[in-house]
Design an enzyme around this catalytic site. Structure first.
Site, PDB file in Angstrom:
ATOM      1  N   ASP A 113      -6.350  -6.247   4.942  1.00  0.00           N
ATOM      2  CA  ASP A 113      -7.744  -5.753   4.169  1.00  0.00           C
ATOM      3  C   ASP A 113      -8.673  -6.724   3.714  1.00  0.00           C
ATOM      4  OD1 ASP A 113      -9.176  -3.858   2.777  1.00  0.00           O
ATOM      5  OD2 ASP A 113      -7.604  -3.292   1.241  1.00  0.00           O
ATOM      6  N   TYR A 132       0.783  -1.100   0.016  1.00  0.00           N
ATOM      7  CA  TYR A 132       0.026  -0.066  -0.081  1.00  0.00           C
ATOM      8  C   TYR A 132       0.668   1.361  -0.001  1.00  0.00           C
ATOM      9  CZ  TYR A 132      -4.313  -2.510   0.497  1.00  0.00           C
ATOM     10  OH  TYR A 132      -5.536  -3.610   0.286  1.00  0.00           O
TER      11      TYR A 132
END
Ligand code: NAI
Length: 342
Positions: A238, A128
């Site tokens: 996630d 990310y």
């Protein structure tokens, strides 16, 4: 001890899509509880971008630097191209390194009535970090895509220490570290190795086990009650936390806390749900449970407990559920039902 009535300044992002509706519902319940938050509301995300403003305006950043606390509705991120995720920018700006996502069965008639786990997702590293690009070949500008995941030993150490301390504080006995160290040998290998190092200091009090992410995903579906805490990297966290949300009845029920050195931000796991925005259909449970986590974070343990219990009682009764759970209530009526149950 926190004074029960001293005002707590708190930054508020009502958010995009269903954000303003679930935020209004949550604020109504917090008001009824007498929670002493002093709200500083800021428009961000797609709503700000549509007005030609920065999706993360400097005034909001400055406010959060001062309050160090926020309740946040979902903020939309354009797919593929467009501005960078405001959620990721906030995590970076305030070093919100621990994303804590409790997953607890709330529906007595749900498919998995005995889930009670806490997933901790490392929130700042991995894939990310936004280090990615296309390499053009000939007339194809997107011929090759390359993304780099970054983790440091320090990032791994602080999330591991956070998780074991959380386990001790909340009476959790087992941490399962989830990785893919058989394939991503450096990136998630470093994560596994560092968690194992940190775990040694907690050996007598918290058990550590490890699972490869694909196996963990399957085990969650087969027998989620075997998990107590899950500690994992950004992208696996996630994905697995949405899976956990599915196990407990859906995204509408899953709260989260983003905890860091410089601030703490509380938000639902779900996004802005544009498909149901503005229709009084959204389930505000996840944001309400996030607000309960925020009350506890601020030392208001009794108010946090009352809020959680009122929400749990409301969703446990089929007649007071929202549409996503097959119930008859809209967002506002659900808030009224929670207030009745306080
Ligand atoms: P989403 O979570 O917004 O929606 C997925 C599905 O779940 C939709 O069918 C939606 O109607 C339903 N849903 C979600 N929350 C609900 C609720 N409270 N009550 C009832 N139903 C609910 O995921 P999606 O569609 O992938 O993302 C939409 C936007 O949200 C994107 O721009 C994404 O970037 C953003 N997003 C923002 C997050 C944040 O601010 N933390 C987290 C996840 C996504």
């Amino acid at each position: 001890m926190t004074d029960a009535s001293s005002p707590i300044p708190c930054t508020l992002f009502p958010g995009d899509g269903i954000g303003p509706e679930i935020t209004a519902a949550t604020l109504a319940v917090l008001d009824a509880l007498g929670a002493p938050f002093e709200w500083h509301a800021h428009v961000a995300g797609a709503t700000a971008a549509a007005r030609g403003d920065d999706p993360l305006p400097e005034a909001a950043l400055a406010d959060l630097r001062a309050t160090r606390l926020a309740l946040k509705g979902p903020l939309a991120t354009p797919l593929g191209s467009g501005y960078r995720s405001v959620n990721v920018r906030l995590r970076e700006a305030f070093q919100l390194y621990a994303n804590v996502r409790p997953g607890r069965s709330l529906l007595p008639d749900g498919k998995f009535p005995d889930v009670d786990l806490v997933l901790v997702r490392e929130n700042t590293g991995g894939f990310y970090v936004g280090v990615e690009h296309f390499i053009p070949i000939g007339d194809d500008p997107h011929a090759v895509a390359e993304a780099t995941g970054i983790l440091t030993r320090e990032i791994c150490r602080r999330i591991a220490e956070f998780t074991f301390e959380y386990a001790l504080k909340h009476g959790r006995r087992k941490v399962t570290v989830v990785h893919k160290a058989n394939i991503l040998k450096s990136l998630t290998g470093l994560f596994l190795e560092t968690v194992q190092d940190v775990a040694a200091a907690y050996r007598d009090r918290v058990v550590l086990e490890d699972r490869i992410v694909d196996n963990c995903a399957m085990q969650l579906v087969l027998n989620p009650a075997q998990f107590d805490m899950i500690l994992t990297t950004n992208m696996f966290g996630d994905i697995l936390s949405d899976e956990v949300a599915g196990l407990i009845g859906g995204l509408g029920l899953a709260p989260s806390a983003n905890i860091g050195k410089d601030a703490a931000i509380f938000e639902a796991v779900h996004g802005s749900a544009p498909d149901i925005a503005g229709q009084d259909k959204a389930n505000p449970t996840a944001l309400m449970l996030s607000a309960a986590l925020m009350l506890e974070h601020c030392g208001h343990l009794e108010r946090g407990r009352r809020l959680r219990e009122a929400v749990v009682r409301t969703v446990a009764t089929p007649a007071t559920r929202t549409g996503d759970l097959g119930g008859p209530l809209g967002t506002r009526a659900f808030a009224d039902a929670v207030i009745e149950n306080l």
